[in-house]
Scaffold this motif. Structure first.
Motif, short mmCIF file in Angstrom:
data_model
loop_
_atom_site.label_atom_id
_atom_site.label_comp_id
_atom_site.label_asym_id
_atom_site.label_seq_id
_atom_site.Cartn_x
_atom_site.Cartn_y
_atom_site.Cartn_z
N LYS A 124 36.22 39.25 3.65
CA LYS A 124 36.94 38.35 4.53
C LYS A 124 36.63 38.70 5.97
CE LYS A 124 41.59 37.54 5.48
NZ LYS A 124 42.44 38.66 5.65
N PHE A 125 36.47 37.68 6.80
CA PHE A 125 36.22 37.90 8.23
C PHE A 125 37.40 38.61 8.88
CE2 PHE A 125 36.86 36.12 12.54
CZ PHE A 125 35.81 36.77 13.18
N ALA A 126 37.14 39.72 9.56
CA ALA A 126 38.25 40.49 10.13
C ALA A 126 38.13 40.65 11.64
CB ALA A 126 38.33 41.86 9.48
N GLY A 127 37.10 40.05 12.22
CA GLY A 127 36.96 40.16 13.67
C GLY A 127 35.55 40.52 14.08
N TYR A 128 35.38 40.81 15.35
CA TYR A 128 34.04 41.11 15.88
C TYR A 128 34.00 42.50 16.48
CZ TYR A 128 32.32 36.36 15.40
OH TYR A 128 31.90 35.16 14.91
N LEU A 129 32.81 43.06 16.43
CA LEU A 129 32.59 44.37 17.04
C LEU A 129 31.36 44.25 17.95
CD1 LEU A 129 33.71 47.31 16.86
CD2 LEU A 129 31.96 47.73 15.15
N PHE B 29 50.50 53.77 13.39
CA PHE B 29 50.36 54.61 12.19
C PHE B 29 51.69 54.66 11.46
CE2 PHE B 29 46.95 56.45 14.83
CZ PHE B 29 45.91 56.18 13.98
N PRO B 30 51.77 54.98 10.18
CA PRO B 30 50.58 55.26 9.36
C PRO B 30 49.93 53.96 8.84
CG PRO B 30 52.59 55.62 8.12
CD PRO B 30 53.01 55.22 9.49
N ARG B 31 48.62 53.95 8.80
CA ARG B 31 47.88 52.87 8.15
C ARG B 31 46.65 53.48 7.50
NH1 ARG B 31 45.89 48.50 12.29
NH2 ARG B 31 44.58 47.90 10.52
N TRP B 32 46.13 52.82 6.47
CA TRP B 32 45.06 53.45 5.68
C TRP B 32 43.68 53.09 6.17
CZ3 TRP B 32 47.64 56.98 3.58
CH2 TRP B 32 48.91 56.74 3.04
N HIS B 33 43.57 51.88 6.77
CA HIS B 33 42.23 51.44 7.11
C HIS B 33 42.28 50.51 8.31
CE1 HIS B 33 38.02 50.77 6.37
NE2 HIS B 33 38.21 49.46 6.46
N HIS B 34 41.16 50.42 8.98
CA HIS B 34 41.03 49.47 10.09
C HIS B 34 39.67 48.81 9.97
CE1 HIS B 34 40.66 47.89 14.18
NE2 HIS B 34 41.98 47.99 14.25
N PRO B 35 39.61 47.50 10.28
CA PRO B 35 38.34 46.79 10.09
C PRO B 35 37.13 47.44 10.78
CG PRO B 35 40.08 45.24 10.65
CD PRO B 35 40.69 46.60 10.67
N VAL B 36 37.34 48.14 11.91
CA VAL B 36 36.17 48.71 12.60
C VAL B 36 35.41 49.69 11.71
CG1 VAL B 36 36.97 48.45 14.97
CG2 VAL B 36 37.60 50.50 13.69
N GLU C 150 28.42 42.36 15.81
CA GLU C 150 28.52 42.18 14.36
C GLU C 150 29.91 41.78 13.95
OE1 GLU C 150 28.68 45.78 11.68
OE2 GLU C 150 27.79 46.68 13.47
N LYS C 151 29.97 41.12 12.77
CA LYS C 151 31.27 40.73 12.24
C LYS C 151 31.86 41.91 11.48
CE LYS C 151 30.59 35.82 11.60
NZ LYS C 151 30.36 34.76 10.61
N MET C 152 33.16 42.09 11.67
CA MET C 152 33.84 43.08 10.84
C MET C 152 34.37 42.36 9.61
SD MET C 152 35.98 45.34 13.58
CE MET C 152 36.96 44.01 14.26
N GLU C 153 34.21 42.99 8.47
CA GLU C 153 34.67 42.36 7.23
C GLU C 153 35.45 43.35 6.40
OE1 GLU C 153 30.85 41.06 5.93
OE2 GLU C 153 31.35 38.96 6.36
N VAL C 154 36.46 42.84 5.74
CA VAL C 154 37.18 43.73 4.80
C VAL C 154 37.36 43.02 3.47
CG1 VAL C 154 38.43 45.24 6.35
CG2 VAL C 154 39.31 42.96 5.89
#
Lengths: 181, 426
Positions: free
Chosen positions: A8-13, A127-134, A177-181
């Motif tokens: 899924k598209f999660a943003g841009y880097l 926080f806490p969170r497990w993951h980030h799109p970057v 680039e596109k970030m995807e998760v």
């Protein structure tokens, strides 16, 4: 990776090569009105918080509140134990007097403030969170070495897959680039 | 994370993108006092002469008692400016020992004030000469009559006797004069030679310098102030005086910077970031002073031994009690709350008001230490307190202005100057 569900598209880097480039880019993204975006640099860049339009955090108020609480707890604890609940004469001193209570009150003020600062920082940072799109990007590893990254998350109300991509490309980064998760 | 793009109260920085390289003006007019220095020297010098003459005349009028009263006023005023000078010496030494970069634009002020040490040695003469001549105007242990009736005090005569006292004074003022003048001279030398080895030299001298500084300051405070009530003793007294000294200097520094910039000097060199850091130092030493003052108080309060509590009892009796409360609130609680946020430290106006207030409180603190032995239960305010402050202060300021008259107000070829100019807080 093809055996996994479609991404899924999660943003841009966007990747930049110098602190100055990312500073200019951050100013443009700030002025475009984005709200869910961040910059990632291998070292602190002076002026970047201003270029991003960052406001002060609520952290000082949290620390203040916790400090006052610690102060009240310290005083209250000593009053309740020594002067109220279990009165006991120690070397002829009064049951309760301010000078004798200062050390414990001081320490508890510091302790509560420090806990407030630490936990407040953790919570305000999301926080806490497990993951980030970057972290879906291989190139992003260089954010701790020699590259400067700007990320815009898909959840930003202004972020549209095509238009934002175009806008970010115009900022002059060395890679998009596109970030995807 | 959600970020607002509106301008918040913390957004008081210049936009670094639009002005990536601020032009720094290091031309002569911008970094020397020039005619302003002359004017300050003339005015301050005149005030100094008038102040000292007035103090002497007022003291003469009251006979021996009046002379003793004048001596006490003079001692408080002298210790006030001595503490600023010692604070400046401390700052200079600490910047070198830590190889600090941020403070380079401010260091010349500290060096110039620390180089006042020989002046302070001269200004100590009105205190020292009567002792050398056998007069007992100031310190009770110089009176043979008092010694005959006080066996406790007589037991301290091995340390507290005029000869050894004067020898110690020569040592203290000698050490401070050597250090203060040397650091100023080397730093000025670098302005012309640009030799980075001078920085290395000053750095190597700073660590042993701090050692000498700590020992001399501690003993000097015991001799000059604690021995006013020779039967009382506190091992914390030296640190107490040091805390006040450092605070007094850190309050002086933003005031000096502010008025220098108001006179059109160092504009753009000393930035809001530097003021912010000076404010942090003021705040830190407000807390440190309170910490030390309370630690000293609480140990005596808790042990409750008469020979130790007598000093505090005197300061909690009659009018002196109100001065104790003033110090608790005016020297700690109110400024602590007022300066805790970064906003008042970054706004020059509030910082300068706070700095002036802390200097006033520092004076009150020295008064609280040095005066109660004179009068039980009554604060003996006198016109001589004011004239002595003007007298010593006038010479103090005039001497700094003369020293900086034709010299650069910043160590302009210090290898870390650019680091200091680019300094920013996070």
């Amino acid at each position: 990776m093809s055996d996994q569900a479609p991404k899924k598209f999660a943003g841009y880097l966007v990747e930049f090569e110098t602190p100055h480039d990312i500073m200019v880019a951050a100013t443009s993204v700030r002025d475009a009105g984005f709200t869910r975006w961040d910059t990632h640099t291998p070292f602190p860049v002076h002026g970047l918080d201003h270029a991003m339009g960052l406001r002060g955090t609520a952290l000082p108020w949290i620390v203040m509140l916790m400090g006052v609480t610690g102060c009240a707890v310290g005083l209250g604890l000593q009053w309740w134990t020594n002067a109220h609940n279990y009165q006991f004469v120690v070397s002829g001193k009064p049951f309760f007097s301010i000078p004798a209570t200062i050390p414990v009150t001081f320490e508890l003020t510091i302790l509560f403030s420090a806990i407030g600062a630490f936990l407040g920082m953790i919570l305000l940072n999301g926080f806490p969170r497990w993951h980030h799109p970057v972290f879906s990007s291989e190139r992003f590893r260089r954010a701790t070495q020699d590259r400067f990254f700007l990320s815009v998350e898909a959840e930003d109300p202004l972020c549209e897959e095509d238009k934002t991509g175009e806008f970010l490309r115009s900022l002059g980064g060395s890679h998009l680039e596109k970030m995807e998760v | 994370m959600c970020r607002k793009t509106s301008e918040g109260p913390f957004d008081d920085r210049e936009d670094t993108v639009s002005a990536p390289n601020r032009a720094i003006d290091l031309s002569g007019e911008q970094i020397t006092l020039g005619p302003v220095g002359d004017r300050v020297t003339r005015i301050a010098g005149a005030i100094g002469v008038l102040g000292l003459v007035a103090t002497a005349l007022l003291g003469m009028q009251g006979g021996v008692e009046g002379q003793a009263r004048a001596m006490n006023s003079y001692l408080v005023a002298f210790c006030f400016f001595l503490s600023i000078m010692l604070g400046a010496l401390f700052f200079t030494l600490i910047q070198h020992v830590t190889r600090a970069g941020w403070s380079v634009v401010l260091r010349r002020f500290a060096e110039a004030i620390a180089a006042n040490a020989p002046l302070m040695a001269v200004l100590a003469l009105p205190i020292l000469v009567p002792i050398a001549l056998g007069r007992d105007l100031l310190y009770v242990w110089t009176s043979s009559e008092a010694l005959a009736h006080d066996h406790l005090m007589a037991g301290k005569v091995g340390f507290l006797n005029p000869t050894f006292f004067l020898i110690r004074m020569v040592v203290y003022f000698g050490a401070w004069s050597l250090m203060g003048s040397w650091f100023f001279r080397k730093s000025v030398e670098q302005d012309t030679s640009g030799d980075p080895n001078l920085t290395v030299k000053m750095q190597s001298a700073s660590a042993p310098g701090l050692f000498v500084f700590a020992i001399t300051l501690t003993f000097a405070s015991l001799d000059l102030l604690m021995s006013l009530e020779p039967n009382w003793f506190s091992t914390m007294f030296g640190v107490y005086f040091f805390a006040g000294s450092a605070l007094a200097f850190f309050a002086t520094l933003p005031i000096v910077s502010y008025f220098t910039q108001k006179a059109g000097r160092l504009v753009g060199l000393i930035s809001r970031e530097h003021y912010h850091d000076m404010g942090k130092f003021v705040f830190a030493f407000i807390v440190f002073w309170a910490y030390i003052a309370f630690s000293q108080y609480m140990l005596y309060w808790y042990a409750n031994i008469p020979e130790e509590t007598v000093w505090f009892l005197r300061r909690q009796t009659g009018q002196w009690e109100s001065l104790s409360w003033l110090l608790l609130f005016g020297h700690f609680i109110v400024p602590f709350l007022a300066l805790i946020s970064r906003i008042p430290k970054r706004a020059k106006g509030t910082l300068i008001v706070g700095a002036f207030w802390m200097l006033l409180m520092h004076y009150a603190d020295l008064y609280y230490v040095a005066m109660p032995h004179l009068s039980e239960g009554v604060i003996p305010l006198s016109l001589m307190d004011l004239t002595a402050m003007l007298g010593v202060g006038g010479f103090f300021v005039a001497s700094v202005a003369t020293r900086l008259r034709n010299r650069s107000l910043v160590p302009q070829r210090d290898p870390r100057l650019h680091e200091s100019l680019a300094f920013e807080n996070f």
